[in-house]
Design an enzyme around this catalytic site. Sequence first.
Site, PDB file in Angstrom:
ATOM      1  N   ARG A 203       6.439   1.675  -4.728  1.00  0.00           N
ATOM      2  CA  ARG A 203       7.239   1.266  -3.585  1.00  0.00           C
ATOM      3  C   ARG A 203       7.040  -0.213  -3.263  1.00  0.00           C
ATOM      4  NH1 ARG A 203      11.774   2.086  -0.520  1.00  0.00           N
ATOM      5  NH2 ARG A 203      11.554   0.661   1.216  1.00  0.00           N
TER       6      ARG A 203
ATOM      7  N   LYS B 166      -4.731  -2.073   1.006  1.00  0.00           N
ATOM      8  CA  LYS B 166      -3.673  -1.771   0.050  1.00  0.00           C
ATOM      9  C   LYS B 166      -2.333  -2.331   0.514  1.00  0.00           C
ATOM     10  CE  LYS B 166      -0.842   2.146  -1.499  1.00  0.00           C
ATOM     11  NZ  LYS B 166       0.392   1.659  -0.847  1.00  0.00           N
ATOM     12  N   ASN B 167      -2.041  -2.166   1.801  1.00  0.00           N
ATOM     13  CA  ASN B 167      -0.746  -2.596   2.327  1.00  0.00           C
ATOM     14  C   ASN B 167      -0.621  -4.112   2.438  1.00  0.00           C
ATOM     15  OD1 ASN B 167       0.141   0.038   2.534  1.00  0.00           O
ATOM     16  ND2 ASN B 167      -0.450   0.252   4.678  1.00  0.00           N
TER      17      ASN B 167
ATOM     18  N   ASP C 181       5.614   7.032  -2.428  1.00  0.00           N
ATOM     19  CA  ASP C 181       5.349   8.283  -1.737  1.00  0.00           C
ATOM     20  C   ASP C 181       6.611   8.973  -1.244  1.00  0.00           C
ATOM     21  OD1 ASP C 181       2.630   8.121  -2.023  1.00  0.00           O
ATOM     22  OD2 ASP C 181       2.349   6.978  -0.184  1.00  0.00           O
TER      23      ASP C 181
END
Length: 421
Positions: free
Chosen positions: A93, A23-24, A117
Amino acid sequence: MSRSYFVQGGVRLDGEIEVTGAKNSVLKLMAIALMATGRTTLTNCPDIADIEAMAAVLRLLGCEVEVAGDVVTIDTPEEISNEATDKAVQKLRASVCVLGALVGRTGGAVVAMPGGDAIGNRPLDMHQRGLNHLGAETHMDHGRVVARAEKLTGAEYRLTFPSVGATETFVMAAALAEGKSVLSNAAREPEISDICELLSKMGAKITGAGTSTIEIEGVPELSPVSHRVIGDRIVGATWAFGAVMTRGDLTITGVDPMHMHVALEKLRGAGAEIEVLGPKSIHVVQEKQPLAIYTQTMPFPGFPTDLQPMAIALAAVSKGMSVVTENIFESRFRFVEEMVRMGADAETDGHHAKIVGRDRLDSATVWASDIRAGAGLVLAAMCADGESEVCEVHHIERGYPEFIENVRSLGGIIRAAEELV
């Protein structure tokens, strides 16, 4: 709309699970597609809600995006918008990563301050200073980052902290600047290396990715390519923690064990038997109650802040007193309050959490405050007596593909609220 999972305690995770793309990394790779006209194809993409959220941001900027299974295809036109100010941006984000891509490609950008988040303050000061060094003027305007540059010129810039986001912004913009740039105290995360690999495939000249000094020789333009996303080290390590907490037996594939090295060493210290089976495969076994751990979150190659909730959850069911120190995001200890609901003997003092473990936790209703906290609460619920309710699980689905299906495939007993009707 709030959703919940109901999780039965007293289970043991057992079996084999394959980890998909990080994901990152994938969200940033999608942003890089803005930097080249034509079709960029990303494979091994995780099936998570944030993919579609990022696709929405790219569509706002003029791209055509198709998500089909684990493949994301992005068609970028010659002319793109450089204003990402819609509500879709504020929800994500990672959308801030379009800042460097847009400034590099178009010489300017207007990007709404992103959401994501609730884990603490994540200012964009370093992002802006990096762009300033390259010749852009930046300022904040009613919750938006505004950047303008007649020309980007290579420069040297030292980060005051090895921020992943600021590293990404600088490298993307510098890739299309005129001349050589040097970024010192750069983030060293595997996701940074993945981003630099895609840029290099597209024609960028980058050396030093994965080290604290990255050198970028700017090029006039980039070309679209195909790229496979690296495996998700946080998801892989989450399952490893789950195996140890539930005294299970798991084979985890699809992720480089070296990307999880520090986390795996902590689990070995807790008593786990961990065998590296290959370049993308490990075997984790825990037979007895885990032992107490001491760890502190640090930038890579240190212990990841994203695994802090898992460390606390593990400590809550371990033998003895553990201490977990959070050095990155100040609000991540909200997780401790939820663990206390489950009977954990835990307290915080500044950026330290002290946890005295017990053999079993109590079932309870708890609330996920972010992606990793949600996953940590599900693992904790598996170590409780009875059935627990984990609320706000939309967070989990932003970072863990097919979460319920994967838990069930490993022997976990978990249901979504809508399945109870």
